[in-house]
Design a protein around this motif. Structure first.
Motif, short mmCIF file in Angstrom:
data_model
loop_
_atom_site.label_atom_id
_atom_site.label_comp_id
_atom_site.label_asym_id
_atom_site.label_seq_id
_atom_site.Cartn_x
_atom_site.Cartn_y
_atom_site.Cartn_z
N SER A 98 0.83 -1.21 0.00
CA SER A 98 0.00 0.00 0.00
C SER A 98 0.86 1.25 0.00
CB SER A 98 -0.93 -0.01 1.22
OG SER A 98 -1.81 -1.11 1.20
N GLN A 158 -3.81 2.38 -3.60
CA GLN A 158 -4.87 1.42 -3.91
C GLN A 158 -5.00 0.34 -2.84
OE1 GLN A 158 -4.82 -0.16 -7.85
NE2 GLN A 158 -4.30 1.78 -8.80
N PHE A 159 -5.37 0.76 -1.63
CA PHE A 159 -5.48 -0.16 -0.51
C PHE A 159 -6.35 -1.37 -0.85
CE2 PHE A 159 -8.26 -1.42 3.04
CZ PHE A 159 -7.33 -2.03 3.87
N CYS A 206 -4.52 -3.80 -3.16
CA CYS A 206 -3.40 -4.41 -2.44
C CYS A 206 -3.90 -5.44 -1.43
CB CYS A 206 -2.57 -3.34 -1.74
SG CYS A 206 -1.64 -2.26 -2.85
N GLU A 207 -5.01 -5.13 -0.76
CA GLU A 207 -5.54 -6.06 0.24
C GLU A 207 -6.01 -7.34 -0.43
OE1 GLU A 207 -7.66 -7.99 3.31
OE2 GLU A 207 -8.62 -7.29 1.47
N LYS A 257 -13.97 -1.44 1.73
CA LYS A 257 -12.83 -0.99 0.95
C LYS A 257 -13.25 0.03 -0.10
CE LYS A 257 -11.42 -5.17 -0.06
NZ LYS A 257 -10.61 -6.27 -0.59
N PHE A 264 -2.69 5.97 1.98
CA PHE A 264 -1.96 5.15 2.94
C PHE A 264 -0.95 6.03 3.69
CE2 PHE A 264 1.23 2.07 4.36
CZ PHE A 264 0.40 1.17 5.02
#
Length: 405
Positions: A23, A28-29, A32-33, A152, A162
């Protein structure tokens, strides 16, 4: 390959580190998650038979990065970004401890509802799979998957980055982070539904995350207070249930079964913390827990001091749950009639309408006052209101014992 450690513990430790690194590098959390979850599933499939890689974090980082690239490849609008990442080797920089702290704050973003904050914290920071989070909330996996996906999306729509929130927001956001960890611990210590009294996976995770938060913010008194509260409370877990799983009330517990190492750790942490900053609700609750733990017998419990602390807590953090606990302390010091009078102030509070605890405490105080028929009826009402099978059995048994008195 290294020897196989406890795989679940290892992945829970590594997941937030890898997610933080991705992140921080790519933003782009949400994407990435998802990529980290794919890497964790790959590890669960491969490591039990092939062994843990020599550098398991780097392995997860590489697999997650590939998953990100695959996702971007499917989106023609991101082809240029894909090429840039493909030409640039994966970031091998050490993961900063602060990444986990940023993740905690991000998962507790104010645009999210409390249930979404809880779910996202457990998955992104706790490293639990969607199935494990769903089990914790007693909902189908598909339902939890949708909840996490919406959470999200809301974070992305809010334009969250982030990074740590600015100082003006940090204090308020920290309160949310602490509350989320507190709720996770409470659900694990006394499960709200189901066949078990405890959810040790949740209590262990709450303590682990609180230790991490304390390490990253050692100067925050309420962070230390929350960790001390968890340690002092969790120390009694082994004595809270009999061999058949039935509940053992605090006054009847075998105190030799308490975890005295955890008690000493919690007391030392609280001693170092008190007086170093403004007193808050977690420090006060930890002090109350310490007084319970210090008593070698139920009769030696310092109820006057506990009542004084609950009175202070009612000033610092008023609410019906505090009033409920204060009523018990008041009854122990000044008699059950005084406690019942305080409980009477909660009758019209809608926040207590959907919990069995008010009826259970009232029944207990009625029993102490000698009004056994009313106490028996109260225990039965409370039993009908709870979804926890151990609590149902305990309350029903209490009612049955009073029938024969």
């Amino acid at each position: 390959m290294t020897a196989m450690p406890a795989l679940g513990d290892l992945l829970r430790d590594l997941a937030p580190q890898v997610l933080g690194a991705l992140s921080r590098r790519h933003g782009q959390f949400d994407a990435c998650e998802d990529a980290v979850q794919e890497a964790l599933l790959a590890a669960i499939r491969r490591w039990p038979t092939g062994g843990v890689p020599e550098q398991p974090r780097a392995w997860l980082h590489t697999v997650a990065t590939r998953a990100l690239v695959d996702g971007w490849r499917a989106d023609s609008a991101r082809r240029r970004r894909e090429a840039q990442v493909a030409l640039d080797p994966a970031d091998r920089a050490p993961v900063a401890d602060d990444d986990a702290l940023v993740l905690l704050f991000l998962c507790c973003h104010p645009v999210l509802s409390p249930p979404s904050q809880l779910a996202l914290t457990l998955r992104a920071v706790g490293g639990l799979t969607t199935a494990e989070v769903a089990a914790a909330f007693l909902v189908p996996e598909d339902t939890m998957s949708q909840r996490i996906r919406r959470a999200k999306q809301r974070i992305r729509d809010a334009g969250a980055r982030f990074t740590m929130p600015p100082p003006a927001e940090r204090v308020g956001r920290l309160a949310v982070v602490l509350h989320v960890l507190y709720l996770i611990f409470n659900e694990g210590y006394t499960a709200s539904a189901g066949p078990s009294l405890h959810r040790t996976d949740l209590t262990a995770e709450a303590i682990r995350l609180s230790r991490l938060l304390h390490r990253l913010l050692p100067g925050e008194p309420e962070v230390a207070g929350l960790l001390a509260l968890m340690l002092l409370t969790h120390a009694r877990r082994a004595a809270r249930a009999a061999g058949d799983g039935s509940i053992v009330p605090l006054a009847d517990q075998d105190r030799s079964r308490w975890d005295h190492t955890a008690i000493a750790d919690g007391q030392a942490l609280l001693t170092r913390t008190l007086g170093t900053g403004p007193i808050g609700p977690y420090q006060i609750q930890a002090a109350i827990a310490a007084l319970h733990d210090e008593a070698t017998t139920a009769e030696q419990t310092d109820w006057p001091q506990i009542l004084a602390l609950y009175s202070l807590l009612a000033e610092v953090n008023p609410g019906p749950v505090v009033t409920l606990s204060r009523a018990v302390a008041l009854a122990m010091v000044h008699g059950p009639t005084a406690g019942l009078a305080l409980l009477g102030t909660l009758g019209a509070d809608e926040r207590m309408a959907h919990t069995h605890r008010l009826e259970a405490v009232r029944a207990h105080l009625l029993e102490l006052s000698g009004d056994l028929p009313a106490a028996r009826d109260g225990y039965l009402r409370a039993a009908r209101m709870t979804a926890s099978l151990p609590e149902q059995r305990y309350l029903t048994r209490r009612a049955a014992q009073l029938r024969g008195s």
